[in-house]
Scaffold this motif. Structure first.
Motif, PDB file in Angstrom:
ATOM      1  N   LYS A 166     -18.113  68.709 -33.310  1.00  0.00           N
ATOM      2  CA  LYS A 166     -19.559  68.653 -33.061  1.00  0.00           C
ATOM      3  C   LYS A 166     -19.895  69.141 -31.639  1.00  0.00           C
ATOM      4  CE  LYS A 166     -23.673  65.983 -33.647  1.00  0.00           C
ATOM      5  NZ  LYS A 166     -24.285  65.142 -34.628  1.00  0.00           N
ATOM      6  N   GLU A 167     -19.122  68.666 -30.656  1.00  0.00           N
ATOM      7  CA  GLU A 167     -19.378  69.065 -29.263  1.00  0.00           C
ATOM      8  C   GLU A 167     -19.158  70.570 -29.091  1.00  0.00           C
ATOM      9  OE1 GLU A 167     -17.175  66.128 -29.444  1.00  0.00           O
ATOM     10  OE2 GLU A 167     -19.059  65.020 -29.436  1.00  0.00           O
TER      11      GLU A 167
ATOM     12  N   ASN B 135     -22.065  72.320 -30.475  1.00  0.00           N
ATOM     13  CA  ASN B 135     -23.201  72.116 -29.567  1.00  0.00           C
ATOM     14  C   ASN B 135     -23.124  73.047 -28.364  1.00  0.00           C
ATOM     15  OD1 ASN B 135     -24.939  70.314 -30.675  1.00  0.00           O
ATOM     16  ND2 ASN B 135     -23.831  68.504 -29.940  1.00  0.00           N
ATOM     17  N   SER B 136     -21.916  73.229 -27.820  1.00  0.00           N
ATOM     18  CA  SER B 136     -21.791  74.076 -26.629  1.00  0.00           C
ATOM     19  C   SER B 136     -22.138  75.526 -26.974  1.00  0.00           C
ATOM     20  CB  SER B 136     -20.400  73.961 -26.015  1.00  0.00           C
ATOM     21  OG  SER B 136     -19.474  74.571 -26.877  1.00  0.00           O
TER      22      SER B 136
ATOM     23  N   ASP C 146     -25.959  75.721 -27.254  1.00  0.00           N
ATOM     24  CA  ASP C 146     -26.600  75.669 -25.932  1.00  0.00           C
ATOM     25  C   ASP C 146     -26.385  76.939 -25.123  1.00  0.00           C
ATOM     26  OD1 ASP C 146     -27.438  73.175 -26.575  1.00  0.00           O
ATOM     27  OD2 ASP C 146     -25.823  72.133 -25.506  1.00  0.00           O
TER      28      ASP C 146
ATOM     29  N   ASN D 167     -27.645  70.156 -35.696  1.00  0.00           N
ATOM     30  CA  ASN D 167     -26.199  70.006 -35.796  1.00  0.00           C
ATOM     31  C   ASN D 167     -25.884  68.623 -36.373  1.00  0.00           C
ATOM     32  OD1 ASN D 167     -23.480  69.719 -35.465  1.00  0.00           O
ATOM     33  ND2 ASN D 167     -23.426  70.305 -33.305  1.00  0.00           N
TER      34      ASN D 167
ATOM     35  N   THR E 119     -19.702  63.124 -35.985  1.00  0.00           N
ATOM     36  CA  THR E 119     -19.311  63.057 -34.574  1.00  0.00           C
ATOM     37  C   THR E 119     -17.808  62.878 -34.370  1.00  0.00           C
ATOM     38  OG1 THR E 119     -21.374  61.921 -34.278  1.00  0.00           O
ATOM     39  CG2 THR E 119     -19.927  61.957 -32.385  1.00  0.00           C
TER      40      THR E 119
END
Ligand code: ADP
Length: 290
Positions: free
Chosen positions: A141-142, A145-146, A149, A159, A163
């Motif tokens: 997930k991170e 996300n990156s 962004d 998203n 997690t």
């Protein structure tokens, strides 16, 4: 030659017709069998020749479309950055705001050029025998996300990846996969239509899906779009930018990870691109909240 040979046999058989009936029918059976094998071999050969002929035609058409679109994709940013740079050089009286906006446009166009060059370089290197992946466990997930962004183009994206998921993959190559899928989802839908990224699991696989509400992919094109240079419609009638390399790269990289990708219809409209990862590459971290 074969037909003459059979003709000769049949003529000589008719001369023997008053002779041994069993012998004549044995010989006739042999000739018919030979003819059947011969005609089947010719038929199979013709099938493969025609098939590879059409494949060649379609590949050369796709390559022509690719050259046309790359030329266009290269020329546009080069011409527009030059125009913005010239404006900045020649019109000293421009307001700070206008100067800033021209500089931003130059950076955006350079980013587009960079992306295109990266795609072409990756496509030419991929599939080589010395392709080495650097696989490590990454919080999915991170990671996604990156990527979201990193580019202001990726707007209106939900998203919903669980997690706790940790997936084994090569971050360099997988970045390209996620960027291409997001680029397409954004490119083939309007900005106000949201894009959803979600995960599901069963006893064998983790399914990572990108859902958009855009123009969708016709059923007969759903597997073809993963071929190199393939774009739906012809270059002359299409308006969107592209090279037909994105999904080819995505498919190759996904395969390198031992996974699979496929395209389905979203409801009521749009497409769903799903990557199916083997569960052996998935772990759940203990800090689990989705
Ligand atoms: P490109 O987008 O550069 O043309 P791709 O290989 O990324 O090349 O995609 C191949 C084709 O698949 C595109 O030309 C487009 O017609 C179709 N396609 C890909 N993603 C989508 C999507 N999310 N929605 C609708 N069509 C898509």
């Amino acid at each position: 030659m074969q037909f003459f040979w059979w003709g000769y046999h049949i003529i000589s058989l008719t001369q023997e017709v008053n002779g041994d009936e069993a012998y004549v029918s044995r010989r006739l059976g042999m000739i018919m069998g030979e003819a059947a094998v011969f005609v089947s071999i010719i038929g199979i050969g013709a099938f493969y020749v025609i098939r590879s002929f059409y494949k060649e035609i379609s590949l050369s058409k796709r390559q022509k479309n690719f050259s046309l679109s790359v030329t266009h994709e290269l020329k546009t940013p080069i011409a527009s950055t030059r125009l913005f740079a010239e404006t900045l050089l020649n019109r000293k009286e421009l307001s700070e705001e206008k100067k800033q906006s021209s500089l931003n446009k130059i950076v955006q166009e350079q980013d587009r050029l960079q992306q295109l060059v990266d795609k072409i370089l990756l496509a030419s290197s991929i599939g080589g025998s010395n392709q080495k992946l650097s696989i490590k466990p990454i919080a999915l997930k991170e990671f996604v996300n990156s990527i979201i962004d990193s580019n202001s183009y990726y707007k209106n994206i939900e998203n919903n990846i669980e997690t706790s998921l940790i997936l084994n993959f090569d971050d360099f190559y997988m970045t390209s996969v996620f960027q291409n899928l997001l680029d397409n989802a954004r490119k083939y839908s309007s900005e106000d239509q949201s894009i959803i990224i979600q995960t599901k699991m069963d006893s064998s696989y983790l399914y990572l899906s990108f859902l958009d509400k855009g123009i969708g992919v016709p059923d007969k094109e759903k597997t073809k779009i993963f071929e190199q240079f393939y774009r739906v419609e012809d270059e002359d009638i299409r308006s969107s930018k592209g090279t037909g390399l994105g999904l080819y790269l995505v498919n190759e990289i996904v395969k390198m990870h031992g996974a699979k990708i496929y395209c389905q219809n979203n409801t009521p409209e749009g497409s769903i691109f799903t990557i199916q990862f083997k569960l052996e590459n998935v772990k759940k971290s203990s800090a689990s909240h989705s």
